[in-house]
Design a protein around this motif. Structure first.
Motif, short mmCIF file in Angstrom:
data_model
loop_
_atom_site.label_atom_id
_atom_site.label_comp_id
_atom_site.label_asym_id
_atom_site.label_seq_id
_atom_site.Cartn_x
_atom_site.Cartn_y
_atom_site.Cartn_z
N LEU A 164 -14.49 18.72 66.04
CA LEU A 164 -13.70 18.62 64.81
C LEU A 164 -14.26 19.56 63.73
N VAL A 165 -15.56 19.67 63.64
CA VAL A 165 -16.17 20.58 62.67
C VAL A 165 -15.81 22.02 63.02
N LYS A 166 -15.86 22.39 64.31
CA LYS A 166 -15.52 23.75 64.73
C LYS A 166 -14.06 24.10 64.44
N LEU A 167 -13.17 23.11 64.60
CA LEU A 167 -11.73 23.39 64.49
C LEU A 167 -11.14 23.09 63.12
N LYS A 168 -11.73 22.13 62.38
CA LYS A 168 -11.14 21.71 61.11
C LYS A 168 -12.12 21.83 59.94
N GLY A 169 -13.37 22.19 60.24
CA GLY A 169 -14.37 22.24 59.18
C GLY A 169 -14.90 20.85 58.90
N GLY A 170 -15.46 20.66 57.73
CA GLY A 170 -16.02 19.35 57.38
C GLY A 170 -17.45 19.21 57.85
N THR A 171 -17.88 17.97 57.93
CA THR A 171 -19.27 17.70 58.32
C THR A 171 -19.32 16.60 59.37
N SER A 172 -20.45 16.54 60.05
CA SER A 172 -20.70 15.50 61.04
C SER A 172 -22.08 14.90 60.76
N LEU A 173 -22.12 13.59 60.63
CA LEU A 173 -23.37 12.89 60.40
C LEU A 173 -23.33 11.58 61.17
N ASN A 174 -24.33 11.34 62.00
CA ASN A 174 -24.42 10.12 62.81
C ASN A 174 -23.15 9.88 63.62
N GLU A 203 -13.74 14.86 56.87
CA GLU A 203 -12.84 15.96 56.55
C GLU A 203 -13.32 16.69 55.29
N PRO A 204 -13.13 18.01 55.24
CA PRO A 204 -13.50 18.74 54.02
C PRO A 204 -12.47 18.47 52.91
N ALA A 205 -12.88 18.70 51.67
CA ALA A 205 -11.99 18.46 50.53
C ALA A 205 -10.84 19.46 50.48
N THR A 206 -11.09 20.68 50.94
CA THR A 206 -10.06 21.71 50.97
C THR A 206 -10.03 22.33 52.37
N ILE A 207 -8.94 23.00 52.68
CA ILE A 207 -8.83 23.65 53.99
C ILE A 207 -9.80 24.83 54.04
N PRO A 208 -10.74 24.80 54.99
CA PRO A 208 -11.72 25.89 55.05
C PRO A 208 -11.17 27.11 55.76
N GLU A 209 -11.78 28.26 55.49
CA GLU A 209 -11.48 29.47 56.25
C GLU A 209 -12.49 29.54 57.38
N ILE A 210 -12.01 29.30 58.60
CA ILE A 210 -12.88 29.33 59.77
C ILE A 210 -12.52 30.57 60.57
N PHE A 211 -13.48 31.49 60.68
CA PHE A 211 -13.28 32.73 61.43
C PHE A 211 -14.25 32.76 62.61
N GLN A 212 -13.73 33.12 63.79
CA GLN A 212 -14.53 33.24 64.99
C GLN A 212 -13.98 34.38 65.84
N ALA A 213 -14.85 34.97 66.64
CA ALA A 213 -14.40 35.86 67.71
C ALA A 213 -13.95 34.94 68.84
N ILE A 214 -12.81 35.26 69.48
CA ILE A 214 -12.25 34.39 70.51
C ILE A 214 -12.01 35.18 71.79
N GLU A 215 -12.34 34.55 72.92
CA GLU A 215 -12.04 35.12 74.23
C GLU A 215 -11.29 34.09 75.06
#
Length: 162
Positions: free
Chosen positions: A84-94, A99-111
């Motif tokens: 979920l962090v990789k695809l939608k941003g936000g944080t993971s704890l325990n 969910e993040p407060a705003t829509i993040p810009e997530i950029f990755q190289a994809i194959e």
């Protein structure tokens, strides 16, 4: 030369976007997530074609053509906080995703590694995901993932195949 055929998705790999616009080394790529069966597609929109005319002739005096945008879409059933962090941003704890407060810009190289032995490579992509959580007894809740390839750097290709 023999025909090149493509079929079957083996993996969706992701890696850090390089400022040079080049594609990362194979050893720097890791699996983004598992995909739901037969859900992955890579499409390209039709180009935008604009004809310009003169009052003195019926045929166009010039034609402008803009590339159509490219898009990768697939579904995943992986609701782990790390995914979920990789695809939608936000944080993971325990083992809890927030969910993040705003829509993040997530950029990755994809194959997109294919069963046919070749792959599509995209040096820079923006990743979006949305919930499609049908809570039914005989089906999986899915995340709908959309990946938009973008220009990685001036003079560098948006997509490579081989």
């Amino acid at each position: 030369m023999a025909e090149t055929k493509t079929y079957g998705l083996l993996q969706v790999l992701a890696g850090t976007v390089l400022t040079s616009g080049d594609f990362p080394d194979a050893g720097d790529m890791t699996e983004l997530c598992k995909t739901y069966k037969n859900s992955c597609e890579f499409t390209e929109a039709d180009p935008t074609i604009t004809d310009e005319f003169s009052d003195q002739q019926d045929d166009p005096i010039h034609t402008f053509i803009e590339k159509g945008s490219k898009e990768i879409k697939f579904s995943t059933f992986d609701y782990t906080p790390a995914t979920l962090v990789k695809l939608k941003g936000g944080t993971s704890l325990n083992d809890v995703w927030s969910e993040p407060a705003t829509i993040p810009e997530i950029f990755q190289a994809i194959e997109l590694k294919l069963a046919s032995g070749n792959s599509f490579k995209f040096p820079k992509c923006r990743i979006f995901a949305k919930f499609n959580a049908k809570l039914v007894k005989n089906g999986l809740s899915l995340l709908e993932v959309t990946i938009k390839p973008v220009l990685p750097a001036d003079g560098k290709p948006v997509v490579m195949f081989g």
